[in-house]
Design a protein around this motif. Sequence first.
Motif, PDB file in Angstrom:
ATOM      1  N   ILE A  39       0.838  -1.294  -0.049  1.00  0.00           N
ATOM      2  CA  ILE A  39       0.159   0.074  -0.108  1.00  0.00           C
ATOM      3  C   ILE A  39       0.911   1.407   0.082  1.00  0.00           C
ATOM      4  CG2 ILE A  39      -1.908   1.168   1.250  1.00  0.00           C
ATOM      5  CD1 ILE A  39      -2.594  -1.619  -0.030  1.00  0.00           C
ATOM      6  N   VAL A  40       0.700   2.004  -1.082  1.00  0.00           N
ATOM      7  CA  VAL A  40       1.269   3.178  -0.819  1.00  0.00           C
ATOM      8  C   VAL A  40       0.470   4.347  -0.113  1.00  0.00           C
ATOM      9  CG1 VAL A  40       2.317   5.125  -2.693  1.00  0.00           C
ATOM     10  CG2 VAL A  40       2.124   2.704  -3.414  1.00  0.00           C
ATOM     11  N   THR A  41       1.174   4.985   0.724  1.00  0.00           N
ATOM     12  CA  THR A  41       0.669   5.902   1.662  1.00  0.00           C
ATOM     13  C   THR A  41       1.350   7.326   1.353  1.00  0.00           C
ATOM     14  OG1 THR A  41       2.293   5.402   3.500  1.00  0.00           O
ATOM     15  CG2 THR A  41       0.075   4.179   3.448  1.00  0.00           C
ATOM     16  N   GLY A  42       0.545   8.200   1.656  1.00  0.00           N
ATOM     17  CA  GLY A  42       0.819   9.708   1.433  1.00  0.00           C
ATOM     18  C   GLY A  42       0.738  10.356   2.750  1.00  0.00           C
ATOM     19  N   THR A  43       0.504  11.817   2.808  1.00  0.00           N
ATOM     20  CA  THR A  43       0.453  12.445   4.018  1.00  0.00           C
ATOM     21  C   THR A  43      -0.595  11.950   4.752  1.00  0.00           C
ATOM     22  OG1 THR A  43       0.891  14.338   2.457  1.00  0.00           O
ATOM     23  CG2 THR A  43       0.324  14.942   4.689  1.00  0.00           C
ATOM     24  N   GLY A  44      -0.122  11.832   6.087  1.00  0.00           N
ATOM     25  CA  GLY A  44      -1.066  11.560   7.280  1.00  0.00           C
ATOM     26  C   GLY A  44      -1.445   9.969   7.154  1.00  0.00           C
ATOM     27  N   GLY A  45      -0.658   9.189   6.490  1.00  0.00           N
ATOM     28  CA  GLY A  45      -1.075   7.915   6.420  1.00  0.00           C
ATOM     29  C   GLY A  45      -2.041   7.311   5.573  1.00  0.00           C
ATOM     30  N   LYS A  46      -2.656   8.290   4.754  1.00  0.00           N
ATOM     31  CA  LYS A  46      -3.955   8.099   3.778  1.00  0.00           C
ATOM     32  C   LYS A  46      -3.286   7.311   2.620  1.00  0.00           C
ATOM     33  CE  LYS A  46      -6.770  11.282   5.248  1.00  0.00           C
ATOM     34  NZ  LYS A  46      -8.622  10.766   5.630  1.00  0.00           N
ATOM     35  N   ILE A  47      -4.436   6.343   2.285  1.00  0.00           N
ATOM     36  CA  ILE A  47      -4.066   5.495   0.950  1.00  0.00           C
ATOM     37  C   ILE A  47      -3.764   6.383  -0.174  1.00  0.00           C
ATOM     38  CG2 ILE A  47      -4.638   3.728  -0.493  1.00  0.00           C
ATOM     39  CD1 ILE A  47      -6.030   2.676   1.725  1.00  0.00           C
ATOM     40  N   GLY A  48      -2.471   6.432  -0.847  1.00  0.00           N
ATOM     41  CA  GLY A  48      -2.386   6.993  -2.182  1.00  0.00           C
ATOM     42  C   GLY A  48      -2.270   6.216  -3.171  1.00  0.00           C
ATOM     43  N   GLY A  49      -2.145   5.046  -3.114  1.00  0.00           N
ATOM     44  CA  GLY A  49      -2.275   4.036  -4.153  1.00  0.00           C
ATOM     45  C   GLY A  49      -1.972   2.593  -3.782  1.00  0.00           C
ATOM     46  N   ILE A  50      -1.800   1.666  -4.756  1.00  0.00           N
ATOM     47  CA  ILE A  50      -1.516   0.303  -4.422  1.00  0.00           C
ATOM     48  C   ILE A  50      -0.538  -0.119  -5.399  1.00  0.00           C
ATOM     49  CG2 ILE A  50      -3.424  -0.692  -5.559  1.00  0.00           C
ATOM     50  CD1 ILE A  50      -3.446  -2.803  -3.294  1.00  0.00           C
ATOM     51  N   LEU A  51       0.529  -0.749  -5.067  1.00  0.00           N
ATOM     52  CA  LEU A  51       1.618  -1.272  -5.815  1.00  0.00           C
ATOM     53  C   LEU A  51       1.642  -2.751  -6.065  1.00  0.00           C
ATOM     54  CD1 LEU A  51       3.878  -0.618  -7.979  1.00  0.00           C
ATOM     55  CD2 LEU A  51       5.209  -1.054  -6.293  1.00  0.00           C
ATOM     56  N   SER A  52       1.202  -3.376  -7.201  1.00  0.00           N
ATOM     57  CA  SER A  52       0.949  -4.737  -7.241  1.00  0.00           C
ATOM     58  C   SER A  52       2.312  -5.417  -8.068  1.00  0.00           C
ATOM     59  CB  SER A  52      -0.301  -5.377  -7.574  1.00  0.00           C
ATOM     60  OG  SER A  52      -0.463  -5.164  -8.796  1.00  0.00           O
ATOM     61  N   GLU A  53       2.443  -6.629  -8.138  1.00  0.00           N
ATOM     62  CA  GLU A  53       3.431  -7.429  -9.084  1.00  0.00           C
ATOM     63  C   GLU A  53       3.027  -7.116 -10.221  1.00  0.00           C
ATOM     64  OE1 GLU A  53       4.365 -11.055  -6.059  1.00  0.00           O
ATOM     65  OE2 GLU A  53       2.484 -11.242  -7.345  1.00  0.00           O
ATOM     66  N   ARG A  54       1.682  -7.189 -10.521  1.00  0.00           N
ATOM     67  CA  ARG A  54       1.188  -6.989 -11.916  1.00  0.00           C
ATOM     68  C   ARG A  54       1.425  -5.467 -12.460  1.00  0.00           C
ATOM     69  NH1 ARG A  54      -5.210  -8.438 -12.184  1.00  0.00           N
ATOM     70  NH2 ARG A  54      -4.132 -10.411 -11.667  1.00  0.00           N
ATOM     71  N   ASP A  55       1.450  -4.619 -11.667  1.00  0.00           N
ATOM     72  CA  ASP A  55       2.020  -3.247 -11.951  1.00  0.00           C
ATOM     73  C   ASP A  55       3.245  -3.183 -12.516  1.00  0.00           C
ATOM     74  OD1 ASP A  55      -0.637  -2.029 -11.255  1.00  0.00           O
ATOM     75  OD2 ASP A  55      -0.081  -1.814  -9.233  1.00  0.00           O
ATOM     76  N   ILE A  56       4.061  -3.703 -11.675  1.00  0.00           N
ATOM     77  CA  ILE A  56       5.527  -3.856 -12.075  1.00  0.00           C
ATOM     78  C   ILE A  56       6.105  -4.523 -13.296  1.00  0.00           C
ATOM     79  CG2 ILE A  56       7.805  -4.676 -11.186  1.00  0.00           C
ATOM     80  CD1 ILE A  56       6.790  -4.164  -8.166  1.00  0.00           C
ATOM     81  N   VAL A  57       5.219  -5.732 -13.529  1.00  0.00           N
ATOM     82  CA  VAL A  57       5.326  -6.461 -14.725  1.00  0.00           C
ATOM     83  C   VAL A  57       4.723  -5.482 -16.012  1.00  0.00           C
ATOM     84  CG1 VAL A  57       4.304  -8.339 -16.104  1.00  0.00           C
ATOM     85  CG2 VAL A  57       5.129  -8.945 -13.494  1.00  0.00           C
ATOM     86  N   ARG A  58       3.654  -4.871 -15.789  1.00  0.00           N
ATOM     87  CA  ARG A  58       3.290  -4.323 -17.025  1.00  0.00           C
ATOM     88  C   ARG A  58       4.137  -2.986 -17.123  1.00  0.00           C
ATOM     89  NH1 ARG A  58      -2.848  -3.937 -14.755  1.00  0.00           N
ATOM     90  NH2 ARG A  58      -3.605  -5.792 -15.620  1.00  0.00           N
ATOM     91  N   ALA A  59       4.785  -2.315 -16.256  1.00  0.00           N
ATOM     92  CA  ALA A  59       5.733  -1.379 -16.357  1.00  0.00           C
ATOM     93  C   ALA A  59       7.154  -1.708 -17.165  1.00  0.00           C
ATOM     94  CB  ALA A  59       5.850  -0.681 -15.132  1.00  0.00           C
ATOM     95  N   VAL A  60       7.449  -3.047 -16.635  1.00  0.00           N
ATOM     96  CA  VAL A  60       8.626  -3.603 -17.295  1.00  0.00           C
ATOM     97  C   VAL A  60       8.407  -3.905 -18.764  1.00  0.00           C
ATOM     98  CG1 VAL A  60      10.295  -5.454 -17.299  1.00  0.00           C
ATOM     99  CG2 VAL A  60       9.782  -4.209 -15.085  1.00  0.00           C
ATOM    100  N   ALA A  61       7.362  -4.370 -19.124  1.00  0.00           N
ATOM    101  CA  ALA A  61       6.873  -4.756 -20.387  1.00  0.00           C
ATOM    102  C   ALA A  61       6.838  -3.522 -21.207  1.00  0.00           C
ATOM    103  CB  ALA A  61       5.520  -5.613 -20.393  1.00  0.00           C
TER     104      ALA A  61
END
Length: 142
Positions: A39-61
């Motif tokens: 889980i990617v957190t921003g200011t105050g610990g709020k959820i700013g995003g999520i990074l999954s293995e799938r996101d990494i594979v798509r970026a590398v592709a």
Amino acid sequence: MSIKQILDEKGRDVVTVKPTMSTMEAARLLAEYKIGAVIVTGTGGKIGGILSERDIVRAVARDGGGALDKPISSIMTAKVITCTQDHTINQVMELMTNGRFRHLPVEEDGKLVGVISIGDVVRRRIEDVEREAADIKAYIAG
């Protein structure tokens, strides 16, 4: 069964990262903890995003090995669907199936309180079905 009951059993620890972390560092973290998303957190610990293995594979592709040097904020899923502890397993299964994702942050009053994976949901559903089958067998036998 509610998501709260699953979190009570499995725990509420969540691996969080900052959006400036490199994709390579995040990949190492996923491997170290043997998890499929952070889980990617921003200011105050709020959820700013999520990074999954799938996101990494798509970026590398898409970008080749250079994607690993980019900050995770450039490849993470920024629009995060969450659930609450009051959601049922069936509701969460529907969210995950319709959204085609395997990790679901659990949020209460704007705060991250846990993460549910498809493995957690399937495990619990199998236990429920086995318990129902045993109850039916006992009813028929008795």
